[in-house]
Design a protein around this motif. Sequence first.
Motif, PDB file in Angstrom:
ATOM      1  N   GLN A  42      16.079  -5.412  -9.700  1.00 35.85           N
ATOM      2  CA  GLN A  42      16.162  -6.866  -9.794  1.00 35.85           C
ATOM      3  C   GLN A  42      14.909  -7.552  -9.262  1.00 35.85           C
ATOM      4  OE1 GLN A  42      19.793  -8.310  -7.953  1.00 35.85           O
ATOM      5  NE2 GLN A  42      21.065  -6.807  -9.028  1.00 35.85           N
ATOM      6  N   HIS A  43      14.218  -6.899  -8.335  1.00 41.32           N
ATOM      7  CA  HIS A  43      13.080  -7.541  -7.666  1.00 41.32           C
ATOM      8  C   HIS A  43      11.721  -7.020  -8.111  1.00 41.32           C
ATOM      9  CE1 HIS A  43      16.302  -8.839  -4.961  1.00 41.32           C
ATOM     10  NE2 HIS A  43      15.475  -9.729  -4.483  1.00 41.32           N
ATOM     11  N   TYR A  44      11.695  -5.892  -8.816  1.00 42.47           N
ATOM     12  CA  TYR A  44      10.420  -5.278  -9.190  1.00 42.47           C
ATOM     13  C   TYR A  44      10.450  -4.842 -10.650  1.00 42.47           C
ATOM     14  CZ  TYR A  44       9.947  -5.104  -4.116  1.00 42.47           C
ATOM     15  OH  TYR A  44       9.900  -5.454  -2.788  1.00 42.47           O
ATOM     16  N   THR A  45       9.276  -4.575 -11.185  1.00 41.20           N
ATOM     17  CA  THR A  45       9.161  -4.223 -12.599  1.00 41.20           C
ATOM     18  C   THR A  45       8.695  -2.788 -12.832  1.00 41.20           C
ATOM     19  OG1 THR A  45       6.893  -5.073 -12.681  1.00 41.20           O
ATOM     20  CG2 THR A  45       8.668  -6.615 -13.216  1.00 41.20           C
ATOM     21  N   SER A  46       8.208  -2.116 -11.794  1.00 45.60           N
ATOM     22  CA  SER A  46       7.652  -0.775 -11.974  1.00 45.60           C
ATOM     23  C   SER A  46       7.615  -0.066 -10.628  1.00 45.60           C
ATOM     24  CB  SER A  46       6.230  -0.858 -12.545  1.00 45.60           C
ATOM     25  OG  SER A  46       5.355  -1.444 -11.594  1.00 45.60           O
ATOM     26  N   TRP A  47       7.366   1.241 -10.652  1.00 49.16           N
ATOM     27  CA  TRP A  47       7.226   1.986  -9.405  1.00 49.16           C
ATOM     28  C   TRP A  47       6.043   1.496  -8.579  1.00 49.16           C
ATOM     29  CZ3 TRP A  47      11.322   4.113  -7.776  1.00 49.16           C
ATOM     30  CH2 TRP A  47      12.220   4.743  -8.628  1.00 49.16           C
ATOM     31  N   PRO A  48       4.874   1.251  -9.167  1.00 51.48           N
ATOM     32  CA  PRO A  48       3.770   0.710  -8.346  1.00 51.48           C
ATOM     33  C   PRO A  48       4.106  -0.643  -7.735  1.00 51.48           C
ATOM     34  CG  PRO A  48       2.920   1.587 -10.412  1.00 51.48           C
ATOM     35  CD  PRO A  48       4.422   1.577 -10.535  1.00 51.48           C
ATOM     36  N   ASP A  49       4.782  -1.507  -8.490  1.00 52.59           N
ATOM     37  CA  ASP A  49       5.169  -2.823  -7.989  1.00 52.59           C
ATOM     38  C   ASP A  49       6.125  -2.671  -6.805  1.00 52.59           C
ATOM     39  OD1 ASP A  49       5.464  -5.649  -7.932  1.00 52.59           O
ATOM     40  OD2 ASP A  49       7.181  -5.559  -9.296  1.00 52.59           O
ATOM     41  N   PHE A  50       7.128  -1.812  -6.975  1.00 53.12           N
ATOM     42  CA  PHE A  50       8.075  -1.564  -5.887  1.00 53.12           C
ATOM     43  C   PHE A  50       7.384  -0.971  -4.663  1.00 53.12           C
ATOM     44  CE2 PHE A  50      10.297   2.103  -3.967  1.00 53.12           C
ATOM     45  CZ  PHE A  50      11.149   1.413  -3.138  1.00 53.12           C
ATOM     46  N   SER A  51       6.547   0.017  -4.865  1.00 50.82           N
ATOM     47  CA  SER A  51       5.934   0.711  -3.737  1.00 50.82           C
ATOM     48  C   SER A  51       5.030  -0.210  -2.938  1.00 50.82           C
ATOM     49  CB  SER A  51       5.149   1.927  -4.223  1.00 50.82           C
ATOM     50  OG  SER A  51       4.754   2.740  -3.136  1.00 50.82           O
ATOM     51  N   ALA A  52       4.308  -1.081  -3.613  1.00 47.33           N
ATOM     52  CA  ALA A  52       3.457  -2.046  -2.901  1.00 47.33           C
ATOM     53  C   ALA A  52       4.311  -2.990  -2.061  1.00 47.33           C
ATOM     54  CB  ALA A  52       2.607  -2.830  -3.895  1.00 47.33           C
ATOM     55  N   GLY A  53       5.473  -3.400  -2.597  1.00 53.85           N
ATOM     56  CA  GLY A  53       6.372  -4.258  -1.834  1.00 53.85           C
ATOM     57  C   GLY A  53       6.960  -3.533  -0.638  1.00 53.85           C
ATOM     58  N   TYR A  54       7.329  -2.275  -0.841  1.00 56.28           N
ATOM     59  CA  TYR A  54       7.836  -1.459   0.266  1.00 56.28           C
ATOM     60  C   TYR A  54       6.764  -1.339   1.348  1.00 56.28           C
ATOM     61  CZ  TYR A  54       9.692   2.656   2.717  1.00 56.28           C
ATOM     62  OH  TYR A  54      10.152   3.535   3.676  1.00 56.28           O
ATOM     63  N   ALA A  55       5.537  -1.049   0.941  1.00 52.19           N
ATOM     64  CA  ALA A  55       4.448  -0.858   1.906  1.00 52.19           C
ATOM     65  C   ALA A  55       4.170  -2.134   2.686  1.00 52.19           C
ATOM     66  CB  ALA A  55       3.186  -0.403   1.174  1.00 52.19           C
ATOM     67  N   LEU A  56       4.149  -3.277   1.999  1.00 53.39           N
ATOM     68  CA  LEU A  56       3.879  -4.526   2.704  1.00 53.39           C
ATOM     69  C   LEU A  56       5.005  -4.852   3.678  1.00 53.39           C
ATOM     70  CD1 LEU A  56       1.966  -6.920   3.088  1.00 53.39           C
ATOM     71  CD2 LEU A  56       3.244  -8.135   1.311  1.00 53.39           C
ATOM     72  N   GLY A  57       6.234  -4.628   3.267  1.00 59.73           N
ATOM     73  CA  GLY A  57       7.350  -4.863   4.181  1.00 59.73           C
ATOM     74  C   GLY A  57       7.227  -4.028   5.440  1.00 59.73           C
ATOM     75  N   ARG A  58       6.810  -2.790   5.295  1.00 56.41           N
ATOM     76  CA  ARG A  58       6.680  -1.897   6.448  1.00 56.41           C
ATOM     77  C   ARG A  58       5.575  -2.366   7.389  1.00 56.41           C
ATOM     78  NH1 ARG A  58       7.980   3.234   8.141  1.00 56.41           N
ATOM     79  NH2 ARG A  58       6.376   4.471   9.155  1.00 56.41           N
ATOM     80  N   VAL A  59       4.415  -2.684   6.836  1.00 61.75           N
ATOM     81  CA  VAL A  59       3.302  -3.035   7.729  1.00 61.75           C
ATOM     82  C   VAL A  59       3.478  -4.419   8.341  1.00 61.75           C
ATOM     83  CG1 VAL A  59       1.686  -1.463   6.624  1.00 61.75           C
ATOM     84  CG2 VAL A  59       1.856  -3.811   5.772  1.00 61.75           C
ATOM     85  N   ILE A  60       4.063  -5.342   7.599  1.00 57.76           N
ATOM     86  CA  ILE A  60       4.332  -6.665   8.173  1.00 57.76           C
ATOM     87  C   ILE A  60       5.313  -6.526   9.330  1.00 57.76           C
ATOM     88  CG2 ILE A  60       5.518  -8.852   7.759  1.00 57.76           C
ATOM     89  CD1 ILE A  60       2.773  -8.981   6.638  1.00 57.76           C
ATOM     90  N   ARG A  61       6.271  -5.629   9.171  1.00 61.72           N
ATOM     91  CA  ARG A  61       7.314  -5.450  10.188  1.00 61.72           C
ATOM     92  C   ARG A  61       6.785  -4.739  11.429  1.00 61.72           C
ATOM     93  NH1 ARG A  61      11.350  -5.418  13.097  1.00 61.72           N
ATOM     94  NH2 ARG A  61      13.499  -4.909  12.540  1.00 61.72           N
ATOM     95  N   PHE A  62       5.886  -3.765  11.243  1.00 58.69           N
ATOM     96  CA  PHE A  62       5.556  -2.891  12.360  1.00 58.69           C
ATOM     97  C   PHE A  62       4.069  -2.702  12.661  1.00 58.69           C
ATOM     98  CE2 PHE A  62       9.715  -1.122  10.871  1.00 58.69           C
ATOM     99  CZ  PHE A  62      10.438  -1.365  12.035  1.00 58.69           C
ATOM    100  N   ASP A  63       3.173  -2.976  11.746  1.00 64.34           N
ATOM    101  CA  ASP A  63       1.784  -2.540  11.922  1.00 64.34           C
ATOM    102  C   ASP A  63       0.907  -3.522  12.682  1.00 64.34           C
ATOM    103  OD1 ASP A  63      -0.481  -0.678  11.241  1.00 64.34           O
ATOM    104  OD2 ASP A  63      -1.174  -2.455  10.160  1.00 64.34           O
ATOM    105  N   ASN A  64       1.173  -4.832  12.543  1.00 65.27           N
ATOM    106  CA  ASN A  64       0.409  -5.859  13.253  1.00 65.27           C
ATOM    107  C   ASN A  64      -1.095  -5.750  12.985  1.00 65.27           C
ATOM    108  OD1 ASN A  64       0.301  -8.141  14.925  1.00 65.27           O
ATOM    109  ND2 ASN A  64      -0.161  -6.911  16.736  1.00 65.27           N
ATOM    110  N   GLU A  65      -1.439  -5.424  11.749  1.00 67.76           N
ATOM    111  CA  GLU A  65      -2.833  -5.327  11.283  1.00 67.76           C
ATOM    112  C   GLU A  65      -3.675  -4.321  12.076  1.00 67.76           C
ATOM    113  OE1 GLU A  65      -4.653  -8.861   9.174  1.00 67.76           O
ATOM    114  OE2 GLU A  65      -3.503  -9.893  10.725  1.00 67.76           O
ATOM    115  N   THR A  66      -3.044  -3.274  12.547  1.00 69.10           N
ATOM    116  CA  THR A  66      -3.805  -2.212  13.212  1.00 69.10           C
ATOM    117  C   THR A  66      -4.239  -1.139  12.218  1.00 69.10           C
ATOM    118  OG1 THR A  66      -1.846  -0.865  13.726  1.00 69.10           O
ATOM    119  CG2 THR A  66      -2.486  -2.567  15.326  1.00 69.10           C
ATOM    120  N   PHE A  67      -3.570  -1.075  11.063  1.00 66.61           N
ATOM    121  CA  PHE A  67      -3.821  -0.059  10.045  1.00 66.61           C
ATOM    122  C   PHE A  67      -3.736   1.336  10.669  1.00 66.61           C
ATOM    123  CE2 PHE A  67      -5.822  -3.936   8.553  1.00 66.61           C
ATOM    124  CZ  PHE A  67      -5.268  -4.048   7.288  1.00 66.61           C
ATOM    125  N   GLY A  68      -2.728   1.503  11.520  1.00 65.52           N
ATOM    126  CA  GLY A  68      -2.499   2.765  12.208  1.00 65.52           C
ATOM    127  C   GLY A  68      -1.432   3.589  11.525  1.00 65.52           C
TER     128      GLY A  68
END
Length: 248
Positions: free
Chosen positions: A195-221
């Motif tokens: 419902q929210h994405y159109t492809s695997w790359p689209d979904f994966s980029a959204g998953y990745a951004l959700g993870r880093v926004i939640r936990f990474d704090n722009e450390t790229f660790g």
Amino acid sequence: MVVCDHVEGVVSSPAGPHFGPLAHGFACGAHIPVHVSSPWNMLDDPVRDYRADRESLAESWGVTTAEGWQQQVDYLLQGLNVGTEIDAVLNVRRQLVRQHGVWDLPTWRTAAENWARWQEVADVEEMVASVDVITRYEARFQADGILAPNGIVSSVFGYDFGRAVNMARWGFGGRFCDQRTAESVVVRAGELCRQHYTSWPDFSAGYALGRVIRFDNETFGHMYLSVRGPHNLLMTDRSSPWWHIPFA
């Protein structure tokens, strides 16, 4: 400490599904099992993994009962764990693209501020600042191949939906639910991703951004590298479910 995003390969179980709605749902939760070299297409074993899953759920999620497990599942399937604020900011940009076909950073900032004031958001400045945070992450995603050049993230809810798949995996392994309940969560998570994405790359980029926004704090660790590695493998390894399971 050296941080590495190396993963060995995509592991699947011959006994697990490889096609159909259940397999699609499992594939939406594949980042985590790929990162730890576990099968992407099966639930944890409630005999072998019972104590380990219960300890992990208690330590990482505060889940110690079946009721607590169900509550976390509900939060994840509603996108409430990662939170709705970032997706609201992304939705402002989606509206700009729909209305004008293009977007630019100053216009997005202004539109996000106007929306936040209209909604009487408690911290308008923080919401506007998230525009720049998202843009910096997207630039890194583009450089690392998570996004195509000039690509953008459409939604971060995929992070919660992907984690719901793994919550089902661990919940069954920890004996907090039966197999039918766990598999219904996996299928529902897959439906929500569609419902929210159109492809695997689209979904994966959204998953990745959700993870880093939640936990990474722009450390790229570690929190960034541990999603970049699985993304790259799932996108390139011919044994990946993303190669043989249609997203739509």
